[in-house]
Design a protein around this motif. Structure first.
Motif, PDB file in Angstrom:
ATOM      1  N   GLU A 197      24.092  28.390  48.500  1.00 37.41           N
ATOM      2  CA  GLU A 197      24.302  29.158  47.275  1.00 37.41           C
ATOM      3  C   GLU A 197      25.119  28.325  46.292  1.00 37.41           C
ATOM      4  O   GLU A 197      25.583  27.230  46.617  1.00 37.41           O
ATOM      5  N   VAL A 198      25.301  28.863  45.099  1.00 41.54           N
ATOM      6  CA  VAL A 198      25.956  28.110  44.032  1.00 41.54           C
ATOM      7  C   VAL A 198      27.481  28.151  44.160  1.00 41.54           C
ATOM      8  O   VAL A 198      28.039  29.020  44.840  1.00 41.54           O
ATOM      9  N   ILE A 199      28.124  27.173  43.527  1.00 43.64           N
ATOM     10  CA  ILE A 199      29.561  27.232  43.245  1.00 43.64           C
ATOM     11  C   ILE A 199      29.691  27.658  41.786  1.00 43.64           C
ATOM     12  O   ILE A 199      29.183  26.990  40.884  1.00 43.64           O
ATOM     13  N   LEU A 200      30.345  28.789  41.554  1.00 43.43           N
ATOM     14  CA  LEU A 200      30.477  29.331  40.198  1.00 43.43           C
ATOM     15  C   LEU A 200      31.925  29.194  39.752  1.00 43.43           C
ATOM     16  O   LEU A 200      32.837  29.734  40.379  1.00 43.43           O
ATOM     17  N   SER A 201      32.127  28.441  38.696  1.00 42.75           N
ATOM     18  CA  SER A 201      33.469  28.225  38.158  1.00 42.75           C
ATOM     19  C   SER A 201      33.535  28.762  36.739  1.00 42.75           C
ATOM     20  O   SER A 201      32.712  28.409  35.893  1.00 42.75           O
ATOM     21  N   LYS A 202      34.501  29.611  36.494  1.00 48.55           N
ATOM     22  CA  LYS A 202      34.701  30.137  35.143  1.00 48.55           C
ATOM     23  C   LYS A 202      36.195  30.191  34.882  1.00 48.55           C
ATOM     24  O   LYS A 202      37.008  30.288  35.800  1.00 48.55           O
ATOM     25  N   GLY A 203      36.542  30.117  33.622  1.00 52.35           N
ATOM     26  CA  GLY A 203      37.965  30.115  33.322  1.00 52.35           C
ATOM     27  C   GLY A 203      38.244  30.018  31.846  1.00 52.35           C
ATOM     28  O   GLY A 203      37.349  30.125  30.999  1.00 52.35           O
ATOM     29  N   ALA A 204      39.516  29.804  31.537  1.00 56.51           N
ATOM     30  CA  ALA A 204      39.969  29.724  30.158  1.00 56.51           C
ATOM     31  C   ALA A 204      41.164  28.782  30.092  1.00 56.51           C
ATOM     32  O   ALA A 204      41.910  28.640  31.066  1.00 56.51           O
ATOM     33  N   GLU A 205      41.316  28.144  28.943  1.00 58.14           N
ATOM     34  CA  GLU A 205      42.472  27.273  28.728  1.00 58.14           C
ATOM     35  C   GLU A 205      43.005  27.489  27.322  1.00 58.14           C
ATOM     36  O   GLU A 205      42.241  27.503  26.351  1.00 58.14           O
ATOM     37  N   THR A 206      44.330  27.671  27.241  1.00 66.04           N
ATOM     38  CA  THR A 206      44.997  27.916  25.972  1.00 66.04           C
ATOM     39  C   THR A 206      45.978  26.789  25.686  1.00 66.04           C
ATOM     40  O   THR A 206      46.792  26.442  26.543  1.00 66.04           O
ATOM     41  N   ASN A 207      45.895  26.217  24.486  1.00 60.97           N
ATOM     42  CA  ASN A 207      46.830  25.181  24.055  1.00 60.97           C
ATOM     43  C   ASN A 207      47.432  25.577  22.713  1.00 60.97           C
ATOM     44  O   ASN A 207      46.690  25.861  21.749  1.00 60.97           O
ATOM     45  N   ILE A 208      48.767  25.598  22.645  1.00 59.29           N
ATOM     46  CA  ILE A 208      49.483  25.984  21.429  1.00 59.29           C
ATOM     47  C   ILE A 208      50.507  24.910  21.094  1.00 59.29           C
ATOM     48  O   ILE A 208      51.152  24.355  21.984  1.00 59.29           O
ATOM     49  N   LYS A 209      50.637  24.612  19.812  1.00 57.47           N
ATOM     50  CA  LYS A 209      51.602  23.602  19.377  1.00 57.47           C
ATOM     51  C   LYS A 209      52.396  24.124  18.178  1.00 57.47           C
ATOM     52  O   LYS A 209      51.821  24.661  17.221  1.00 57.47           O
ATOM     53  N   PHE A 210      53.723  23.984  18.265  1.00 55.88           N
ATOM     54  CA  PHE A 210      54.621  24.251  17.143  1.00 55.88           C
ATOM     55  C   PHE A 210      55.297  22.935  16.760  1.00 55.88           C
ATOM     56  O   PHE A 210      55.650  22.137  17.635  1.00 55.88           O
ATOM     57  N   ASN A 211      55.507  22.704  15.473  1.00 59.87           N
ATOM     58  CA  ASN A 211      56.289  21.554  15.051  1.00 59.87           C
ATOM     59  C   ASN A 211      57.178  21.935  13.876  1.00 59.87           C
ATOM     60  O   ASN A 211      56.765  22.647  12.950  1.00 59.87           O
ATOM     61  N   TYR A 212      58.424  21.470  13.986  1.00 62.88           N
ATOM     62  CA  TYR A 212      59.428  21.732  12.946  1.00 62.88           C
ATOM     63  C   TYR A 212      60.255  20.471  12.763  1.00 62.88           C
ATOM     64  O   TYR A 212      60.986  20.060  13.675  1.00 62.88           O
ATOM     65  N   LYS A 213      60.096  19.815  11.613  1.00 62.33           N
ATOM     66  CA  LYS A 213      60.776  18.557  11.323  1.00 62.33           C
ATOM     67  C   LYS A 213      60.523  17.571  12.465  1.00 62.33           C
ATOM     68  O   LYS A 213      59.389  17.202  12.722  1.00 62.33           O
ATOM     69  N   ASP A 214      61.580  17.159  13.205  1.00 63.46           N
ATOM     70  CA  ASP A 214      61.401  16.169  14.270  1.00 63.46           C
ATOM     71  C   ASP A 214      61.143  16.808  15.634  1.00 63.46           C
ATOM     72  O   ASP A 214      61.085  16.093  16.642  1.00 63.46           O
TER      73      ASP A 214
END
Length: 311
Positions: free
Chosen positions: A159-176
């Motif tokens: 039978e199959v291998i079923l892979s499902k998922g999600a990935e979240t990437n967030i970035k904040f930047n303030y001056k340095d």
């Protein structure tokens, strides 16, 4: 064209020599439907004398606007020709692993769909960007390493291998200052086993955080990573763990000095379970699911070449 030539010195009983020659053609098209919509299509076709033809279409549709938002949906097919160099075979040092039986094995085939969107903006003096990805992938005829008496033999999964998922990437930047956040959810199910269990050594939850300060003189970073519970091949659940690291670097005209505290919380697998099981004359080494080296401290010097003007 892609070639493989594995010629084992000891040709005794395992018969693991393997030669492959794969030819391929690829075509790609990018079509601007409108100012905001872009359609990309591609077709790659591979041929191998032992394994046959592999048509591999791929398509994606991109939407973007002037407000910092973009989104893409796509999918395609893939394949992998069997060979003995798998994680399972490597974990037993390829001992008593039989060669690839081309008469009874099939190539792995994959079918995948993914969707992601990106958004970036500014909240006053704070820059913000986010990427969200969702995916589903099915692998048919997955290559498995099963015991066969005193040897190990490769077989295709029923039978199959079923892979499902999600990935979240967030970035904040303030001056340095910059702050990166990441979360990954992986649901990889082995449908050829009763109960469709999660794939061994594949945590369902991973979280990461990296805070950086970067100026002309200094670079300072603090990172935290969380790894959720995993399943071992025998069905045992592992312990989840968190690692932390700290980097300090001082820049000069001639180079830089740095110090690095990696995994300073000293998370290692030996804290959760033994790395070697008795007996001593025939030891058994469990699967590795966490760091084994613990806390690492390092100091270093970076020297710029003479005459380097920063180009």
């Amino acid at each position: 064209m892609y070639s493989v030539n594995f010629d084992e010195a000891d040709k005794a009983a395992l018969q693991r020599d393997q030669k492959e020659l794969t030819y391929g053609l690829f075509a790609n098209s990018i079509f601007d439907i409108s100012e905001n919509w872009i359609l990309e299509t591609g077709l790659r076709t591979d041929y191998n004398a032992d394994w046959g033809f592999f048509p591999l279409p791929r398509i994606s549709l991109l939407y973007k606007n002037e407000n910092g938002f973009s989104s893409r949906i796509g999918g395609g097919l893939g394949y992998k020709i069997p060979d003995i160099f798998t994680e399972e075979a490597e974990s037993i040092n390829f001992e008593n692993v039989l060669g690839i039986d081309k008469d009874n094995l099939k190539a792995e085939r994959s079918y995948g769909v993914n969707y992601d969107f990106n958004y970036q903006t500014r909240l006053g003096e704070i820059g913000f960007s986010a990427n969200q990805l969702f995916y589903v992938t099915a692998i048919q005829n997955a290559l498995l390493l099963n015991s066969s008496g005193t040897n190990f033999q490769f077989e295709n999964a029923a039978e199959v291998i079923l892979s499902k998922g999600a990935e979240t990437n967030i970035k904040f930047n303030y001056k340095d200052f910059k702050w990166f956040l990441n979360y990954a959810f992986i649901d990889a199910r082995l449908h050829y086993l009763a109960g469709n269990p999660q794939k061994p050594l594949t945590p369902r939850h991973n979280v990461g955080s990296v805070i950086m300060y970067e100026s002309e003189a200094w670079r300072i970073g603090f990172e935290t990573y969380y790894t959720g519970q995993q399943l071992l091949s025998n069905g045992t659940k592992t312990t989840d763990y968190t690692t932390m690291g700290f980097l300090l670097m001082r820049n000069f005209k001639w180079g830089a000095l740095f110090t690095n505290f990696e995994n300073f919380t000293d998370r290692r697998q030996s804290r959760f379970s033994p790395l070697v099981l008795p007996t001593h004359d025939r030891p058994v080494f469990p699967e590795i699911y966490a760091p084994t080296d613990g806390f690492i401290f390092s100091l270093g010097i970076i020297i710029k070449p003479f005459g380097n003007k920063g180009h």
